[in-house]
Design a protein around this motif. Structure first.
Motif, PDB file in Angstrom:
ATOM      1  N   GLU A 107       0.839  -1.209   0.000  1.00 30.06           N
ATOM      2  CA  GLU A 107       0.000   0.000   0.000  1.00 30.06           C
ATOM      3  C   GLU A 107       0.872   1.258   0.000  1.00 30.06           C
ATOM      4  O   GLU A 107       0.600   2.221  -0.718  1.00 30.06           O
ATOM      5  N   GLN A 108       1.936   1.219   0.791  1.00 30.12           N
ATOM      6  CA  GLN A 108       2.849   2.360   0.836  1.00 30.12           C
ATOM      7  C   GLN A 108       3.510   2.557  -0.526  1.00 30.12           C
ATOM      8  O   GLN A 108       3.613   3.688  -1.013  1.00 30.12           O
ATOM      9  N   ALA A 109       3.937   1.485  -1.163  1.00 29.67           N
ATOM     10  CA  ALA A 109       4.563   1.584  -2.488  1.00 29.67           C
ATOM     11  C   ALA A 109       3.562   2.112  -3.511  1.00 29.67           C
ATOM     12  O   ALA A 109       3.908   2.927  -4.373  1.00 29.67           O
ATOM     13  N   ARG A 110       2.298   1.651  -3.428  1.00 26.38           N
ATOM     14  CA  ARG A 110       1.279   2.113  -4.366  1.00 26.38           C
ATOM     15  C   ARG A 110       0.987   3.603  -4.175  1.00 26.38           C
ATOM     16  O   ARG A 110       0.865   4.357  -5.138  1.00 26.38           O
ATOM     17  N   LEU A 111       0.897   4.030  -2.916  1.00 23.79           N
ATOM     18  CA  LEU A 111       0.608   5.434  -2.650  1.00 23.79           C
ATOM     19  C   LEU A 111       1.754   6.361  -3.047  1.00 23.79           C
ATOM     20  O   LEU A 111       1.526   7.532  -3.344  1.00 23.79           O
ATOM     21  N   CYS A 112       2.971   5.851  -3.052  1.00 25.14           N
ATOM     22  CA  CYS A 112       4.134   6.698  -3.363  1.00 25.14           C
ATOM     23  C   CYS A 112       4.418   6.800  -4.862  1.00 25.14           C
ATOM     24  O   CYS A 112       5.400   7.426  -5.253  1.00 25.14           O
ATOM     25  N   THR A 113       3.582   6.211  -5.691  1.00 26.68           N
ATOM     26  CA  THR A 113       3.729   6.391  -7.136  1.00 26.68           C
ATOM     27  C   THR A 113       3.120   7.735  -7.521  1.00 26.68           C
ATOM     28  O   THR A 113       2.293   8.286  -6.779  1.00 26.68           O
ATOM     29  N   PRO A 114       3.498   8.282  -8.666  1.00 25.50           N
ATOM     30  CA  PRO A 114       2.886   9.551  -9.089  1.00 25.50           C
ATOM     31  C   PRO A 114       1.359   9.477  -9.172  1.00 25.50           C
ATOM     32  O   PRO A 114       0.668  10.408  -8.765  1.00 25.50           O
ATOM     33  N   GLU A 115       0.846   8.357  -9.649  1.00 28.98           N
ATOM     34  CA  GLU A 115      -0.606   8.210  -9.751  1.00 28.98           C
ATOM     35  C   GLU A 115      -1.254   8.125  -8.372  1.00 28.98           C
ATOM     36  O   GLU A 115      -2.307   8.701  -8.127  1.00 28.98           O
ATOM     37  N   GLY A 116      -0.604   7.401  -7.455  1.00 27.77           N
ATOM     38  CA  GLY A 116      -1.133   7.276  -6.099  1.00 27.77           C
ATOM     39  C   GLY A 116      -1.128   8.605  -5.364  1.00 27.77           C
ATOM     40  O   GLY A 116      -2.087   8.959  -4.676  1.00 27.77           O
ATOM     41  N   LEU A 117      -0.044   9.371  -5.518  1.00 31.01           N
ATOM     42  CA  LEU A 117       0.026  10.683  -4.870  1.00 31.01           C
ATOM     43  C   LEU A 117      -0.995  11.645  -5.453  1.00 31.01           C
ATOM     44  O   LEU A 117      -1.620  12.414  -4.719  1.00 31.01           O
TER      45      LEU A 117
END
Length: 132
Positions: A107-117
């Motif tokens: 979840e942390q890796a997903r949120l730290c992508t440009p799309e997630g942010l």
């Protein structure tokens, strides 16, 4: 006033063109034209304009301390809005990761992508009525 009015306009236009390419600003900087020496006027065709420019320069110099204070206040307010936005965004991201029982790293890796942010910021923007 050592040049003719036509040459003065050419020089002024060339100066503004070159300054626009050097100074990265949305606003065009103010350039004052005038005759700032003690000799008699050579070309009186621009006398009214030069006197008006000199008066504008003096007025701007007098009001500069007031404008500087307002600029500082506006900059502090802008920074405060940025801090508020970052605080809401970080709290949102932390809540998303902490809410997971398992898969926190994913979840942390997903949120730290440009799309997630971007998605997180858009959600925080809606929830807290923030501007871009």
């Amino acid at each position: 006033d050592g040049v003719s009015p036509q040459d003065l306009m050419r020089v002024y236009g060339a100066l503004m063109w070159n300054v626009g390419g050097v100074i990265p600003s949305a606003e065009v900087p103010r350039v004052y034209i005038g005759s700032f020496w003690d000799r008699p006027w050579q070309n009186t065709g621009m006398l009214d304009l030069m006197e008006a420019e000199e008066n504008d320069l003096i007025e701007d110099l007098v009001t500069m301390p007031q404008n500087n204070v307002m600029n500082k206040i506006n900059e502090i307010a802008r920074r405060a809005r940025v801090v508020e936005a970052h605080t809401h965004l970080l709290a949102h991201l932390r809540a998303k990761v902490v809410a997971k029982w398992y898969g926190k790293r994913e979840e942390q890796a997903r949120l730290c992508t440009p799309e997630g942010l971007l998605a997180a910021y858009e959600q925080v923007q809606r929830e807290h009525d923030l501007s871009r």
